[in-house]
Design an enzyme around this catalytic site. Structure first.
Site, PDB file in Angstrom:
ATOM      1  N   ASP A  13       0.820  -1.220   0.000  1.00 56.21           N
ATOM      2  CA  ASP A  13       0.000   0.000   0.000  1.00 56.21           C
ATOM      3  C   ASP A  13       0.851   1.265   0.000  1.00 56.21           C
ATOM      4  O   ASP A  13       0.415   2.305   0.481  1.00 56.21           O
ATOM      5  CB  ASP A  13      -0.957   0.029   1.205  1.00 56.21           C
ATOM      6  CG  ASP A  13      -1.757  -1.254   1.343  1.00 56.21           C
ATOM      7  OD1 ASP A  13      -2.365  -1.661   0.346  1.00 56.21           O
ATOM      8  OD2 ASP A  13      -1.768  -1.843   2.440  1.00 56.21           O
ATOM      9  N   HIS A  41      -3.618  -2.038  -6.755  1.00 57.22           N
ATOM     10  CA  HIS A  41      -3.028  -0.749  -7.105  1.00 57.22           C
ATOM     11  C   HIS A  41      -4.161   0.219  -7.406  1.00 57.22           C
ATOM     12  O   HIS A  41      -5.062  -0.097  -8.181  1.00 57.22           O
ATOM     13  CB  HIS A  41      -2.146  -0.854  -8.350  1.00 57.22           C
ATOM     14  CG  HIS A  41      -0.858  -1.566  -8.126  1.00 57.22           C
ATOM     15  ND1 HIS A  41      -0.166  -1.504  -6.933  1.00 57.22           N
ATOM     16  CD2 HIS A  41      -0.118  -2.356  -8.946  1.00 57.22           C
ATOM     17  CE1 HIS A  41       0.940  -2.225  -7.046  1.00 57.22           C
ATOM     18  NE2 HIS A  41       0.988  -2.756  -8.248  1.00 57.22           N
TER      19      HIS A  41
END
Length: 424
Positions: A13, A41
């Site tokens: 992340d 993503h």
């Protein structure tokens, strides 16, 4: 020729998608080399938000060949859904290719993932229950089903029947679950195979041909260093190798062909799920970072645990990946705090160390050693050069470079890919 690898240096992340999307503009080919749809993503391009879990982020750049490598495990339903959603937003998937060697996530993988996690109880490892681990287990056990099998109907049916004899016994007798219907699984997946057949190819040959032709190739990492099966905080890790070395096994590319390795990090640290987190702020500061950075999982929606940037981790990641450059995100976010702490070492039994331990028991005994910096609560979203950043931001970033020993080449000052400072 330039071959670049982009990897995460923390627990995922970090915002890799933004830089992958940006670097893809100068690439002819973008290759995903590890993980499955347990990773996500998020990219914002031209005001449109895209959340991708399997397809390489480079798909948003027109004319780029995008490859899902052999190191990826593929959930066909998820992949087809992503293809459909991209097409509906006007994004072509004509240049998407999937390795014929990539393994397929089956319904029994997802069911076993859920049953195993439930069985672990309070010792659960925080799996996303998407079948990733069981699929990789079958790959290692040599009973897995690959994309080349999925598009060969006779071979696929044979392997499914063989596997379900064992899987249904485990589901029923070990975990007390309800066995899967063999014919339903076969029917559903044969249809997936027919729809995906046009994308399946010997991508290893295609990648090597591009290397021989001097093409620019970007290898897109999913997840991150500290989720790596070998180098992460085991057992709170994923089931693959998202470090830069994973390119060699997950895309079939020798290390001699890799030119640059970008390590992506946040200006703070976050983590989803269970596992150690030395600099975690389980307090108002952690809550404030979470809200400022909107730290909620792309794949799960779970709130992320937040804390200060840990340079012991980043230095370790630099070594393990052979980083040649750093790309840092959320510099705009962290600067909104009046005081910012940076972990520069650990203290254990009165002794300072900058080495990241293997043992979680030993890691739990380590206390972060912090340096404190003043924040820079001003709008930097349109800043285009390092020199134009607030002095406090420059001090913070320079200290990161100094301790890690790797230059920062990309600085994120906002969500959009245009909100990036390129440091020459």
């Amino acid at each position: 020729m330039a071959t670049r690898v982009v990897v995460g240096t923390q627990w995922g992340d970090e915002g890799k998608g933004k830089y992958i999307d940006m670097l893809a503009k100068d690439s002819d080919m973008v290759v995903r080399f590890s993980g499955g749809n347990n990773a996500g993503h998020t990219i914002v391009a031209n005001g449109v938000k895209y959340a991708l879990h399997l397809i390489p982020s480079g798909i948003l750049n027109e004319g780029k060949t995008c490859i899902i490598g052999n190191g990826v495990v593929v959930d066909p339903a998820v992949l087809l859904k992503e293809i459909k959603e991209l097409n509906e937003k006007g994004i072509s998937t004509d240049r998407l290719l999937i390795s014929d060697r990539a393994h397929v996530i089956m319904p029994y993988h997802k069911l076993l993932d859920e049953l195993q996690e439930k069985f672990r109880g309070e010792n659960s490892i925080g799996t996303t229950k998407r079948g990733i681990g069981p699929c990789y287990s079958d790959k290692t056990e040599r009973s897995g089903i690959r994309m080349c099998d999925l598009v060969d109907e006779d071979e696929f049916v044979r392997k499914v029947r063989e596997n379900l004899k064992v899987k249904n016994l485990i589901i029923e007798k070990v975990y007390g679950g309800q066995k899967l219907d063999e014919e339903q699984v076969i029917s559903e997946y044969l249809e997936y195979g027919r729809k995906l057949k046009e994308y399946v190819a010997d991508v290893n040959s295609i990648i090597f041909e591009a290397i021989e032709q001097g093409k620019n190739i970007l290898f897109e990492g999913a997840q991150a260093t500290f989720l790596d099966l070998d180098f992460g905080t085991y057992p709170y890790v994923t089931s693959s190798n998202p470090v830069a070395g994973g390119v060699c096994t997950g895309a079939g590319v020798g290390p001699v062909f890799i030119n640059e390795v970008y390590g992506v990090l946040k200006a703070y640290t976050s983590r989803v799920g269970a596992g150690p987190f030395p600099t975690e702020q389980n307090n108002e500061i952690g809550d404030r970072i979470r809200e400022l950075g909107w730290e909620y999982g792309t794949t799960t929606g779970r709130p992320r645990r937040c804390g200060w940037l840990d340079l012991v981790m980043i230095k370790y990641a630099a070594r393990v990946n052979g980083l040649t450059a750093l790309a840092i995100n959320h510099v705009d976010t962290i600067g909104k705090l009046p005081k910012i702490k940076l972990c520069v070492a650990y203290k254990k039994n009165g002794q300072e160390t900058r080495n990241f331990p293997c043992s979680l028991k030993e890691l739990a005994q380590c206390e972060p050693v912090y340096e404190e910096f003043d924040g820079w609560d001003e709008d930097i979203s349109n800043v285009k050069s390092f020199d134009d950043l607030p002095d406090n931001a420059k001090k913070y970033l320079s200290r990161i470079e100094e301790i890690v020993g790797v230059k920062i080449k990309l600085i994120g000052v906002g969500k959009e890919r245009e909100q990036t400072i390129v440091v020459n």
